[in-house]
Design an enzyme around this catalytic site. Structure first.
Site, PDB file in Angstrom:
ATOM      1  N   HIS A 107     -33.863 -14.407 -12.910  1.00 41.21           N
ATOM      2  CA  HIS A 107     -32.471 -14.842 -12.912  1.00 41.21           C
ATOM      3  C   HIS A 107     -31.899 -14.938 -11.500  1.00 41.21           C
ATOM      4  O   HIS A 107     -30.883 -15.609 -11.288  1.00 41.21           O
ATOM      5  CB  HIS A 107     -31.645 -13.857 -13.749  1.00 41.21           C
ATOM      6  CG  HIS A 107     -30.480 -14.470 -14.450  1.00 41.21           C
ATOM      7  ND1 HIS A 107     -30.367 -15.827 -14.706  1.00 41.21           N
ATOM      8  CD2 HIS A 107     -29.348 -13.912 -14.971  1.00 41.21           C
ATOM      9  CE1 HIS A 107     -29.238 -16.068 -15.346  1.00 41.21           C
ATOM     10  NE2 HIS A 107     -28.594 -14.933 -15.508  1.00 41.21           N
TER      11      HIS A 107
ATOM     12  N   ASN B 292     -22.373 -13.062 -13.678  1.00 38.17           N
ATOM     13  CA  ASN B 292     -21.301 -13.638 -14.487  1.00 38.17           C
ATOM     14  C   ASN B 292     -19.996 -13.831 -13.727  1.00 38.17           C
ATOM     15  O   ASN B 292     -19.111 -14.556 -14.190  1.00 38.17           O
ATOM     16  CB  ASN B 292     -21.037 -12.773 -15.717  1.00 38.17           C
ATOM     17  CG  ASN B 292     -22.117 -12.918 -16.768  1.00 38.17           C
ATOM     18  OD1 ASN B 292     -23.149 -13.529 -16.531  1.00 38.17           O
ATOM     19  ND2 ASN B 292     -21.889 -12.350 -17.935  1.00 38.17           N
TER      20      ASN B 292
ATOM     21  N   ASN C 176     -24.220 -18.747 -17.025  1.00 37.38           N
ATOM     22  CA  ASN C 176     -23.010 -17.960 -16.805  1.00 37.38           C
ATOM     23  C   ASN C 176     -22.556 -17.936 -15.353  1.00 37.38           C
ATOM     24  O   ASN C 176     -21.357 -17.917 -15.069  1.00 37.38           O
ATOM     25  CB  ASN C 176     -23.221 -16.531 -17.307  1.00 37.38           C
ATOM     26  CG  ASN C 176     -23.376 -16.462 -18.812  1.00 37.38           C
ATOM     27  OD1 ASN C 176     -22.841 -17.295 -19.528  1.00 37.38           O
ATOM     28  ND2 ASN C 176     -24.124 -15.488 -19.295  1.00 37.38           N
TER      29      ASN C 176
END
Length: 242
Positions: A51, A101, A147
């Site tokens: 990620h 996020n 996100n």
């Protein structure tokens, strides 16, 4: 509900949730051409996970430019920055120090401080719907479930940002998406990733150079570049917090 809560957090951390027209008001003035901002999206402390592959690309870019030792914390943008140049273009490299996020808070603050317009921002992030080894440039458009990108769009109040999407593929078997994206690359994947980082940096540099220029600023000892990017596809990211 989760998306609404994240949006509220974004705007609270920005300090002025209604400042849609204030981008650049308090910016550091740059009079010699336009600055560009390159951001490696990810989670602090988890730089080696799938990620956070955007952070890995940014690290490779800093190495290519010979400025890896110039990272400094900037509390005003909640991140780490390097100020550098690619030919006549001043470039700000940014590693957010907030969770994925709410990465957009860092990006919007940096854009405001350094006087960078949204169209001069390049976000580098992971892409679930591309296999590892594929990278692609995307001009604007929706976050497609990512996100971190959604946070940037929300905080900048526009989706008119350039994005480099780095494929990480989807998990196989019963592995959940959220567990997969927060895991590290295998040793076999790491060998593929090494060439991906080179190609990704090539693409970033090509976006930073003036349109009429094709020179490569990398040191002569750096590895050779790779191929072109593949067409883009849709992104789907887990709904839980990253």
């Amino acid at each position: 509900m989760r998306r609404v809560l994240t949006r509220v957090i974004n705007r609270v951390l920005m300090g002025d949730p209604f400042a849609r027209t204030k981008m650049g008001v308090n910016a550091e003035v740059h009079k010699q051409g336009r600055r560009k901002l390159v951001v490696g999206l990810g989670n602090p402390g988890m730089e080696e996970t799938r990620h956070s592959v955007g952070m890995a690309v940014l690290g490779a870019l800093a190495a290519r430019l010979g400025v890896s030792d110039r990272w400094r914390g900037d509390r005003h943008v909640s991140g780490e920055v390097i100020l550098s140049e690619v030919q006549d273009t001043q470039v700000v490299l940014l590693r957010p120090r907030l969770l994925m996020n709410i990465n957009g808070v860092c990006v919007a603050k940096a854009a405001r401080k350094y006087g960078v317009k949204p169209e001069d921002i390049l976000l580098v992030h992971d892409e679930l719907d591309k296999p590892l080894g594929k990278v692609a440039i995307k001009h604007g458009g929706s976050a497609r479930g990512h996100n971190g990108v959604r946070s940037c769009v929300d905080c900048l109040h526009t989706d008119a940002v350039l994005r480099l999407r780095v494929g990480i593929g989807r998990p196989s078997g019963e592995t959940s998406v959220e567990r997969y994206v927060l895991s590290r690359f295998t040793s076999e994947e790491q060998r593929i990733l090494d060439s991906v980082l080179v190609r990704s940096v090539d693409l970033v540099v090509s976006q930073l150079l003036p349109a009429a220029s094709h020179q490569d600023p990398r040191p002569a000892s750096s590895p050779a570049g790779g191929g072109r990017a593949a067409p883009h596809g849709k992104q789907r990211e887990p709904s839980p917090e990253d």
